[in-house]
Scaffold this motif. Structure first.
Motif, PDB file in Angstrom:
ATOM      1  N   LEU A   1     -13.134   7.926 -71.010  1.00  0.00           N
ATOM      2  CA  LEU A   1     -11.975   6.863 -71.158  1.00  0.00           C
ATOM      3  C   LEU A   1     -11.624   6.805 -72.356  1.00  0.00           C
ATOM      4  CD1 LEU A   1     -11.372   3.961 -70.096  1.00  0.00           C
ATOM      5  CD2 LEU A   1     -13.511   3.237 -71.196  1.00  0.00           C
ATOM      6  N   PHE A   2     -10.217   6.760 -72.603  1.00  0.00           N
ATOM      7  CA  PHE A   2      -9.612   6.878 -73.644  1.00  0.00           C
ATOM      8  C   PHE A   2      -8.906   5.601 -74.108  1.00  0.00           C
ATOM      9  CE2 PHE A   2      -6.391   7.957 -76.667  1.00  0.00           C
ATOM     10  CZ  PHE A   2      -6.774   8.843 -77.619  1.00  0.00           C
ATOM     11  N   ILE A   3      -9.415   4.932 -75.084  1.00  0.00           N
ATOM     12  CA  ILE A   3      -8.853   3.607 -75.430  1.00  0.00           C
ATOM     13  C   ILE A   3      -8.072   3.569 -76.947  1.00  0.00           C
ATOM     14  CG2 ILE A   3      -9.648   1.397 -76.343  1.00  0.00           C
ATOM     15  CD1 ILE A   3     -12.278   1.861 -74.982  1.00  0.00           C
TER      16      ILE A   3
ATOM     17  N   SER B   1      -3.625  10.364 -70.818  1.00  0.00           N
ATOM     18  CA  SER B   1      -4.255   9.978 -69.591  1.00  0.00           C
ATOM     19  C   SER B   1      -3.836  10.567 -68.311  1.00  0.00           C
ATOM     20  CB  SER B   1      -3.835   8.525 -69.532  1.00  0.00           C
ATOM     21  OG  SER B   1      -4.135   7.887 -70.797  1.00  0.00           O
ATOM     22  N   ASP B   2      -4.712  10.281 -67.214  1.00  0.00           N
ATOM     23  CA  ASP B   2      -4.319  10.702 -65.955  1.00  0.00           C
ATOM     24  C   ASP B   2      -4.093   9.338 -65.314  1.00  0.00           C
ATOM     25  OD1 ASP B   2      -4.934  13.566 -65.966  1.00  0.00           O
ATOM     26  OD2 ASP B   2      -6.863  12.823 -66.140  1.00  0.00           O
ATOM     27  N   GLU B   3      -4.976   8.321 -65.446  1.00  0.00           N
ATOM     28  CA  GLU B   3      -4.729   7.030 -64.938  1.00  0.00           C
ATOM     29  C   GLU B   3      -4.499   6.113 -66.292  1.00  0.00           C
ATOM     30  OE1 GLU B   3      -7.415   8.259 -63.056  1.00  0.00           O
ATOM     31  OE2 GLU B   3      -5.827   9.139 -61.583  1.00  0.00           O
ATOM     32  N   LEU B   4      -3.967   4.893 -66.134  1.00  0.00           N
ATOM     33  CA  LEU B   4      -3.704   4.102 -67.041  1.00  0.00           C
ATOM     34  C   LEU B   4      -3.866   2.899 -66.737  1.00  0.00           C
ATOM     35  CD1 LEU B   4      -2.489   4.134 -69.909  1.00  0.00           C
ATOM     36  CD2 LEU B   4      -0.324   3.415 -68.992  1.00  0.00           C
ATOM     37  N   ALA B   5      -4.535   2.012 -67.614  1.00  0.00           N
ATOM     38  CA  ALA B   5      -4.823   0.619 -67.512  1.00  0.00           C
ATOM     39  C   ALA B   5      -4.439  -0.125 -68.553  1.00  0.00           C
ATOM     40  CB  ALA B   5      -6.317   0.485 -67.455  1.00  0.00           C
TER      41      ALA B   5
ATOM     42  N   GLU C   1      -2.510  -4.111 -65.352  1.00  0.00           N
ATOM     43  CA  GLU C   1      -1.746  -3.198 -64.342  1.00  0.00           C
ATOM     44  C   GLU C   1      -2.537  -1.945 -64.362  1.00  0.00           C
ATOM     45  OE1 GLU C   1       2.767  -1.279 -63.962  1.00  0.00           O
ATOM     46  OE2 GLU C   1       2.153  -2.949 -65.358  1.00  0.00           O
ATOM     47  N   GLN C   2      -2.723  -1.013 -63.497  1.00  0.00           N
ATOM     48  CA  GLN C   2      -3.634   0.122 -63.409  1.00  0.00           C
ATOM     49  C   GLN C   2      -3.005   0.958 -62.506  1.00  0.00           C
ATOM     50  OE1 GLN C   2      -7.629  -1.086 -62.953  1.00  0.00           O
ATOM     51  NE2 GLN C   2      -8.538   0.974 -63.244  1.00  0.00           N
ATOM     52  N   GLY C   3      -3.188   2.232 -62.798  1.00  0.00           N
ATOM     53  CA  GLY C   3      -2.624   3.351 -61.865  1.00  0.00           C
ATOM     54  C   GLY C   3      -2.154   4.539 -62.544  1.00  0.00           C
ATOM     55  N   PRO C   4      -1.760   5.479 -61.676  1.00  0.00           N
ATOM     56  CA  PRO C   4      -1.416   6.770 -62.208  1.00  0.00           C
ATOM     57  C   PRO C   4      -0.578   6.652 -63.711  1.00  0.00           C
ATOM     58  CG  PRO C   4      -1.259   6.949 -59.909  1.00  0.00           C
ATOM     59  CD  PRO C   4      -1.553   5.471 -60.187  1.00  0.00           C
TER      60      PRO C   4
ATOM     61  N   GLY D   1      -6.797   5.939 -69.504  1.00  0.00           N
ATOM     62  CA  GLY D   1      -6.531   5.562 -70.438  1.00  0.00           C
ATOM     63  C   GLY D   1      -6.273   4.172 -70.550  1.00  0.00           C
ATOM     64  N   LEU D   2      -6.886   3.545 -71.605  1.00  0.00           N
ATOM     65  CA  LEU D   2      -6.893   2.216 -71.550  1.00  0.00           C
ATOM     66  C   LEU D   2      -6.248   1.528 -72.791  1.00  0.00           C
ATOM     67  CD1 LEU D   2      -8.362  -0.473 -70.479  1.00  0.00           C
ATOM     68  CD2 LEU D   2      -9.988  -0.352 -72.116  1.00  0.00           C
TER      69      LEU D   2
END
Lengths: 293, 571, 555, 314
Positions: B506-508, B519-523, B532-535, B345-346
């Motif tokens: 990639l979900f914006i 999201s699984d991960e998030l930026a 910041e980026q991470g689970p 996720g962005l």
């Protein structure tokens, strides 16, 4: 007030748009489009088969019948040589429209070339053509026309070329904008993402989508070209009197305005009506196209 | 649909104190009734929210309250009192006197709702000129006072700026200022926060709250219950032109009775765990069960996917735009990785560089620095010719699906075109299968996108993206233009498809709630940089960056059962 | 040279007039048109007369430079010539009181008036005459008409202050007429010495008016010469003009020009259109016409006999018999123009006319064409011979043809078609028109010519005139090459006996007419219209330019 | 910031100079492609019977015996020093000749531009008004106006207002009343064009949300048209001003002929026919300069009126 709210209070975001609504609002009421189509049909008959509409041979001289006002026998009266003005107007359709259509074709072809290369040919070409266009714009229409006429002598052919040339930079600018808009559009991007090649994108998306607005532009241009060409005729630089061409008839009849108003009024009305009709059709075309966008 | 009305929450019989009182409001366009007998009371100092999907008649209701239902609209009401004045048969002239003075309107986006060519001072001052006949100098003084009260920085400078020259928050304040400059007893806010960045959204809500606190009766129109939950005192749920449920916010949201209400509630993705479908559960009728985490095929896949090799990997991406001699780094040193079957996720506000990043990943633009690698091989550094065969591996969907369709093409042709790219047969059957995949009836194939609703269009866009059998899907704000319920359906669909096809997604989005759900991960992105980026859960649980903290704080969230007003004033 | 354009908006039409032989004994009805009713009223001095000309605006107001009709129109108000013509076309004194010629015709003595002073104060004397002739002959002057007019003058000798002696290289019986033309008018030597640029903007003469200012594209202001005391011998009064000033406006558009006259915005216009003239004749709007046909040639269509198909006399005759002209002239010119059957202007006393030659006869035309081998006819009715179509190219100078005339050509085109001719009308601008002539790309052409006296025939039909000038121009557009005619014309030019001269010219004209080399149409139309408040205006008999020294405004 | 501005100005200036240079060059070579002898033109056109020695003299005097490139270089050199040369036909300095004509044409064109604007605004407001009929009629008026040839309109105006009613002088008379008919002739077709363009944008603007905001403040329909929509409609039309001035100068050729007004149009027409190279080049350059100035001016106006333009233009 009324219409304001409706326009502005248009439906919220997610409502499906029924076809035919949206940008294609009916600026031209439908009857006018119908009339325009009918008139253009009439013009086409006059071009293809003038004999069907003429009531007398357009070139038949009858000095004894000169300067007769409109009557049942001569709907638009007769001219200085006793020729039937109505029949001459009909006979003049083909040459007049030919000038308009050819001039527009020349202008559009050049405009497409310049605008197309500018929009699709990369930054350097765009810059160069932009300058060229600027220079062409700095020659106002008649100036360019005068130069062309000086080069090749006056006459309908040169007048056509001159009018075509002088309209080219305008077309180039519009076409460039159109192409750039399409090139930057979501669907071209989508096609790239799908992996379509340049040629395919150009052929399948950019050109077809540019075509309709350009066709509409051309319709609008024809009427204007006829008007321009008639001005050149007036200056003695375009088609000249023996020809039954509207502009030439108009400028020839001007001499007798005090004695015979019908000599100028009817060809003048034809020019105005043609411009009106083609413009209305062009508008309808644009509007319908706009509705789909 | 029958109205579900908790006892004691209906319109009170006494309207003495009401700033606005309407009974049996009906609005019809050419014989079609879109508002069918609505009762509404607005009391000073209170905020009433009207929620519903688009087409439910809420916007028309709002406009009708200002006599702006439009030409051809037939407005009828048994009773229609504004500030104690009967306006049920007011003509245009009388309405003109009332608008701005007795009732103000705040629209959605200030950029569009303020004239971009006029200084905001003039826009705000219009009401003073029109209703009080103030001369420019006097009006200017009043406007300055108001700007100060609304805490706009540098009022004397701001007053001469045009909306386009202001920041989002300032321009939104100006828009509200233009509606409240005469302190009208009633303020109607029509979707005032939709599609705004969360920070700006919070500002708008706060200003509305403040207006109410000064004694204005506020009517808030929204499709987003999360927004409403934090601020409204009372909620009316509209469906098909009628009120189906009404009551105090806490009651309606806490114990929804009508299916429409429940659907709206369920559609709010905030705090619905990853992988849990939004809508299917809601339809079961048990709202409390709706948000239970589901352990799908996902549970196990999650752990293994982290270890798998990234299919698309960007490192040190930088993209600079030059404008008027200044350089602006739209994307600055961004590195990220997409893994099969997982979603990154962005999130970021508009202008943070999200879209540029998407375009870099799609190789629609060339990075100034850094590389993108596809499956370990070159991608951004390859030539377009070399890239072309591999392009089908990355699909994309956009915020505006309609703009991504060639206007000359119908649905079938759009899909067949994409099928060819994927090297598949592009017959009618394949098209039907695709439409099935995105839960669209096969009859849609014959239509033109123009004839479809926003949700249907986005489904067609997804179908097209999937037609080429991509391994990666880049979705740039795919739901921001949609209503919550439609949004929920699309989100569910994307989730399902990802599960079925093992897509790297990639979900914006600018909407934290949506991103969190997906999201699984998030930026988190801001000013071109990834802060910041991470689970996903980890980022939410313990944000490392102050900006992330603020984002989380400002995101509207369903305050079910809680004190609505308290939630709204957390800022 | 040029063809004189009579058309409004005529641009760049150089209207030159060539020296012409013999003069003195010409007599013809005049062309002045002072309103007879005015005689009783008393001239009222003062006021400004507004003259609107449809002729091209001159590039240079000095008629020595170049030398065309627009220049002559204006120069007539400012400059004076040595001699003039009276209404009977007799040479009369102007700046020269008297003249004698030697027996061998090689020297002429002019006795000059001693009381004339140019408006810059320079006295007019024999030295001034010498300076003027030298100015005309100086290549730097870029003179064309004047240069040719004094072509036979070897030098001018200042015998004394009031006697100038012209030495000629050959006898020139046209000398007096040449000197009567405005293109050889006398200018102040001091003025000439200022250089071309200045002289072009304001030539200095001794005439009734003085150039005050020239606003290009708009007007030239002329103010009264308070010390004026000259005038041609037939002036009948002395002293300065009544008018205080003339505003000489350039108004190229015929319709606007007439509208301005009707609105009283201008007082006099030239190049009046036929329908306007008819209205004036019918008494409309209180307008008065001055009809002053130009001398020299009539307006006619030349048939190019230099190449096929008109190298065959039968084809020429067939064409002339085939076309219908009279009805067209009647309707197009509203009765303001009379059909001519002569190649000379009706003001020329020696004009020979033979209407029988121009009787339309379609049967005869068809028979002649069959006989000439043009017997086959195409589907469109156009005759052919050996596969060639009977095409007549007819370049028309749009600058030199008024609309009515172009309509007449269309009617000729239509009637000629009945006999199987395809007349291709080609309207061209002046440059292209000359181009077509130089390249011999024409079978028909209309190129009127202004000139005093029948000597114009020598220019138009002598075989010498087929030889092009450096510019490519040749005057003999019929390409008539006939030794007998050449001899007659040469003889007539030097003949001293009027009767012999007249006989020669008649014989010459018969050759031209009977050989069907030209189709005469009408006189070169030259009509002025003025408001009836303008009194005492007249056209000088020389080249029919208006003269306002004795004009006054009654309102 | 300042350096950037200077750079922008320099670019703009360079562009303008490029246009002027290109215009001069094109004109020079175009005219020299024309068949016909300039020396002949100097001597009064092809009909002149100037003897050979006169021709030679003129060729030497005007440098026409030099190779074309030399003549071109000479012309550029003169232009650089601001010298437009001497007219072949009028034998006077071109700058002086144009100077005398410029004011007439400019005042005509500017007056027509202003009138066209007034008419166009009125037409656009009318044709965007509610009511199908009014809209259709106004639309037809716009189209008709745009389709009128100048020479024809001028003739009709003269016939009606000068000859018929006698209200106005048919040709220029040096007073403002003489300017009325020519200005109207030039302005009406242009107004038709502008009105069509403005109506398009006016209707667009009326559909934008800010009009609802304004309505909600109590603004009247007329107020919205005047205070809001009109600005949006006027901007694109303002940006056309460069083209419009060119259009007007084109029209001036006809109008100046009919109304007998001194001006660049007539000068140009004549100079072209006479192959008067210096004069044609001079007029073309001046017209190009006017066009360039107009474009710069409209860019400035647009930038001031619309902050969006400012950002986009850079």
């Amino acid at each position: 007030m009324s219409d304001l709210e409706l326009r502005a209070g248009a439906s919220p975001a997610d409502a499906p748009r029924p076809p035919g609504r949206g940008r294609g609002r009916h600026r031209m009421p439908r009857p006018s489009a119908l009339f325009a189509a009918l008139f253009v049909g009439f013009l086409l008959v006059a071009v293809v088969w003038p004999g069907l509409l003429e009531t007398a041979p357009p070139d038949a001289i009858a000095p004894a019948e000169a300067f007769q006002p409109p009557s049942a026998g001569h709907w638009f009266g007769t001219d200085e040589s006793g020729r039937d003005v109505y029949s001459r107007v009909i006979a003049g359709t083909a040459p007049s429209l030919l000038i308009g259509v050819l001039a527009t074709a020349i202008g559009l072809a050049l405009g497409l070339l310049l605008g197309g290369v500018a929009a699709l040919g990369g930054r350097v070409l765009d810059f160069l053509i932009g300058r060229v266009n600027e220079v062409l714009f700095a020659f106002p229409g008649i100036l360019l026309a005068l130069l062309v006429i000086v080069l090749w002598g006056p006459g309908p052919v040169t007048a056509t070329i001159a009018v075509g040339l002088s309209t080219a930079p305008g077309y180039a600018r519009i076409i460039r904008g159109q192409l750039l808009a399409i090139r930057g559009s979501g669907y071209v991007e989508a096609a790239r993402v799908l992996g379509h090649g340049r040629a395919r994108i150009l052929g399948a998306h950019i050109l077809p989508n540019a075509l309709v607005p350009i066709a509409a532009l051309a319709t609008l241009g024809v009427g204007q070209a006829v008007v321009w060409a008639s001005s050149l005729s007036f200056l003695g630089l375009g088609a000249q009197p023996p020809a039954a061409e509207w502009g030439a008839m108009l400028s020839a009849g001007r001499t007798y305005l005090g004695t015979a108003w019908w000599l100028t009024v009817f060809p003048g009305l034809m020019i105005v009506a043609t411009t009106l009709a083609t413009t209305v059709l062009g508008r309808t075309l644009t509007a319908r196209d706009g509705a789909r966008r | 649909m029958s109205e579900v009305e908790p006892s004691g929450a209906g319109p009170s019989g006494s309207t003495d104190a009401a700033a606005l009182s309407v009974r049996g409001l009906r609005v019809a366009f050419g014989g079609t009734e879109v508002v069918r007998g609505i009762d509404l009371d607005l009391a000073p100092g209170r905020i009433v929210a009207v929620v519903g999907e688009s087409g439910s008649g809420k916007s028309v209701t709002a406009r009708a309250l200002l006599g702006l239902a439009g030409r051809g609209a037939l407005v009828e009401a048994e009773r229609f009192e504004l500030d104690g004045e009967d306006v049920s048969d007011a003509g245009e002239r009388r309405w003109r006197r009332l608008r701005g003075a007795k009732v103000g309107l705040v629209l959605q986006d200030a950029l569009a709702s303020l004239d971009p060519l006029r200084p905001i001072g003039r826009e705000i001052g219009d009401a003073l000129r029109l209703h009080l006949g103030l001369r420019p100098a006097a009006a200017r003084r009043r406007v300055l006072e108001l700007l100060e009260r609304l805490e706009l920085p540098h009022p004397t400078l701001t007053i001469d700026r045009r909306s386009g020259e202001l920041s989002g928050g300032m321009r939104q304040r100006a828009l509200i200022a233009a509606a409240v400059v005469l302190d009208p007893p009633v303020l109607v806010a029509d979707e005032p926060t939709t599609a705004l960045d969360v920070g700006v959204q919070a500002t708008v809500l706060q200003l509305l709250r403040e207006a109410a606190d000064r004694g204005t009766a506020v009517l808030l129109i929204s499709h987003d219950l999360a927004v409403v939950s934090g601020i409204a005192d009372e909620v009316l749920v509209l469906a098909d032109g009628a009120v189906v449920e009404r009551g105090p916010t806490a009651t309606v949201l806490g114990a929804p009775r009508h299916p429409a209400t429940r659907a709206l509630l369920a559609a709010v993705p905030t705090e619905v765990p990853r992988g849990a479908p939004l809508l299917a559960e809601a339809r079961l009728g048990d709202p409390s069960a709706g948000h239970a985490p589901t352990t799908g095929p996902r549970g196990g896949a999650t752990a293994s996917a982290v270890d798998s090799a990234p299919i698309l990997e960007a490192s040190g991406l930088r993209r600079v735009y030059r404008s008027r001699g200044a350089e602006l780094a739209a994307v600055d040193d961004v590195s990220l990785a997409l893994h099969p079957g997982r979603t990154l996720g962005l999130v970021g506000e508009s202008g943070s560089g999200k879209t540029t990043l998407a375009r870099l990943l799609l190789a629609l633009e060339r990075p100034d620095a850094g590389v993108v690698r596809l499956d370990g091989g070159p991608w951004s550094e390859s030539t377009e010719a070399a890239r072309r065969p591999a392009r089908r591996r990355i699909g994309a969907i956009w915020q505006d699906p309609y703009g991504s369709f060639d206007p000359r093409w119908g649905v079938a042709r759009l899909l067949r075109d994409a099928l060819t790219v994927g090297g598949q047969t592009s017959d009618r059957l394949a098209v039907q299968k695709l439409l099935e995949l995105v839960r669209l009836p096969s009859a849609i194939a014959a239509s033109h996108p123009l004839e479809l609703s926003g949700g249907q269009r986005q489904r067609v866009a997804i179908a097209r993206a999937l037609a080429a059998r991509p391994e990666i899907l880049i979705a740039d704000e795919p739901v921001s233009a949609l209503d919550v319920t439609v949004q929920a359906a699309i989100l569910d669909l994307l989730d399902e498809l990802q599960r079925e096809q093992g897509l790297a997604l990639l979900f914006i989005s600018h909407d934290l709630g949506v991103v969190r759900h997906m999201s699984d991960e998030l930026a988190v992105m801001r000013h071109g940089r990834v802060l910041e980026q991470g689970p996903a859960e980890q980022v939410f649980a313990s944000p490392q960056h102050a900006y992330t903290t603020a984002l989380i704080r400002d995101s509207p969230r369903l305050a079910v059962g809680g004190d609505a007003r308290a939630t709204a004033s957390t800022r | 040279m040029p063809a004189t354009s009579r058309r409004p908006g005529a641009r760049a039409a150089a209207r030159l007039a060539l020296p012409l032989a013999a003069v003195a004994a010409l007599a013809l009805a005049g062309c002045t048109a002072a309103d007879p009713g005015d005689a009783s009223s008393t001239p009222k001095p003062g006021g400004t007369l507004v003259y609107a000309t449809g002729d091209a605006e001159p590039d240079c107001l000095d008629p020595h430079v170049g030398g065309n009709y627009p220049q002559a129109l204006l120069a007539g108000q400012v400059l004076e010539s040595l001699v003039s013509l009276d209404e009977d076309r007799q040479v009369i004194p102007w700046l020269a009181e008297a003249w004698t010629t030697s027996d061998d015709g090689l020297s002429w003595d002019f006795t000059l008036r001693d009381d004339i002073v140019f408006t810059d104060g320079t006295p007019f004397d024999a030295a001034a005459v010498k300076a003027n002739v030298e100015h005309l002959q100086d290549p730097a002057t870029q003179s064309s008409t004047g240069y040719l007019a004094v072509g036979k003058v070897a030098s001018v000798e200042v015998v004394d202050e009031t006697t100038a002696r012209f030495h000629l290289t050959a006898p020139d019986s046209a000398l007096l007429e040449s000197l009567a033309q405005p293109w050889t008018a006398m200018e102040s030597p001091a003025g000439l010495a200022r250089g071309m640029e200045e002289n072009c903007r304001a030539p200095i003469g001794s005439g009734p008016f003085v150039v005050d200012a020239w606003v290009p594209q708009d007007h030239v202001s002329l103010v009264r010469n308070e010390d004026y005391r000259g005038g041609p011998a037939d002036r009948g009064r002395d002293g300065a003009a009544y008018l205080e000033a003339i505003e000489w406006r350039f108004l190229p558009d015929a319709a606007s020009r007439y509208a301005a006259l009707q609105a009283g915005q201008v007082d006099v216009i030239d190049n009046a259109q036929p329908d306007a003239l008819r209205q004036a004749r019918e008494g409309a709007d209180g307008l008065v016409e001055i009809d002053a046909p130009r001398p020299g040639a009539s307006n006619r269509i030349e048939l190019n006999s230099g190449q096929a198909p008109f190298d065959d006399e039968r084809v020429r005759e067939a064409f002339i018999r085939a076309v219908q002209v009279d009805a067209g002239i009647d309707s197009l010119f509203f009765g303001t123009a009379d059909r001519s059957h002569s190649v000379l202007s009706s003001v020329e006393p020696l004009a020979y006319s033979d209407p029988t030659l121009f009787e339309p006869d379609l049967d005869a035309a068809n028979a002649l064409l069959d006989e000439a081998g043009w017997s086959a006819k195409g589907a469109d009715g156009i005759r052919t011979k050996d596969g060639a179509r009977l095409v007549l190219r007819f370049p028309v100078s749009t600058n030199q043809s008024i609309p009515a005339e172009q309509s007449l050509f269309e009617q000729i085109q239509a009637t000629a078609k009945e006999a199987g001719f395809e007349v291709q009308l080609e309207p061209l601008d002046l440059s292209s028109w000359y181009g077509a002539l130089f390249a011999h790309e024409y079978e028909l052409v209309s190129a009127p010519y202004t000139k005093i006296g029948p000597d114009v025939l020598r220019i138009l039909y002598h075989s010498d005139s087929i030889v092009p000038a450096p510019s490519g121009y040749f005057a003999n557009l019929a390409q008539l090459s006939n030794p007998e005619l050449d001899a007659l014309l040469t003889e007539a030019a030097s003949a001293s006996d009027p009767a012999e001269r007249a006989a020669d010219y008649e014989a010459a004209q018969r050759i031209i007419l009977e050989g069907f080399y030209a189709l005469p149409l009408y006189d070169q139309q030259n009509q002025y219209l003025h408001r009836d408040a303008v009194q005492g205006a007249r056209a000088l008999p020389t080249v029919s330019t208006p003269w306002f020294a004795d004009a006054w405004l009654a309102d | 910031m300042r350096a950037r501005r200077i750079r922008a100005i320099a670019l703009r200036l360079g562009g303008a100079l490029f246009v002027l240079w290109a215009v001069a060059t094109l004109t020079f070579f175009a005219i020299h492609l024309v068949p016909g002898d300039p020396a002949q033109a100097i001597l009064g056109g092809p009909g002149s019977q100037a003897p050979q020695e006169t021709l030679d003299r003129v060729r030497a005097e005007y440098g026409l015996d030099q190779p074309l490139v030399v003549q071109y270089a000479a012309m550029l050199g003169r232009l650089l020093t601001g010298d437009l040369g001497t007219s072949y036909s009028l034998k006077a300095p071109v700058a002086e000749l144009i100077g005398g004509q410029l004011l007439g044409t400019l005042s005509l064109a500017l007056a027509a531009l202003v009138l066209a604007w007034v008419l166009a605004i009125g037409l656009a407001l009318w044709s965007s008004a509610p009511g199908r009929l009014a809209r259709a009629v106004a639309g037809a008026v716009e189209l008709t106006a745009a389709a009128l040839p100048h020479f024809w309109l001028a003739t009709v105006l003269i016939a009606v207002f000068a000859t018929g009613l006698g209200w106005l002088p048919p040709v220029a008379n040096g007073s403002p009343s003489g300017l009325v008919l020519p200005v109207v002739t030039l302005a009406v077709p242009l107004a038709g064009f502008l009105a069509q363009l403005m109506r398009e944008h006016l209707l667009d603007a009326l559909e934008r949300p800010f009009t609802v905001s304004a309505l909600a403040r109590g603004e009247t329909a007329t107020g919205i048209r005047l205070r809001h929509a009109l600005r949006h409609a006027a901007l694109p039309a303002v940006q056309l001003s460069g083209w419009a001035i060119g259009y007007l100068i084109s029209g001036a050729v006809v109008v100046e002929t009919i109304f007998a007004r001194p001006g660049l149009g007539r000068t140009l027409l004549r100079a072209t026919e006479l192959r008067d190279v210096p004069l044609v080049t001079g007029v073309v350059l001046v017209v190009a300069l006017v066009y360039v100035l107009m474009t710069v001016l409209t860019d400035l106006v647009s930038a001031v009126a619309d902050p969006r333009v400012r950002t986009a233009a850079a």
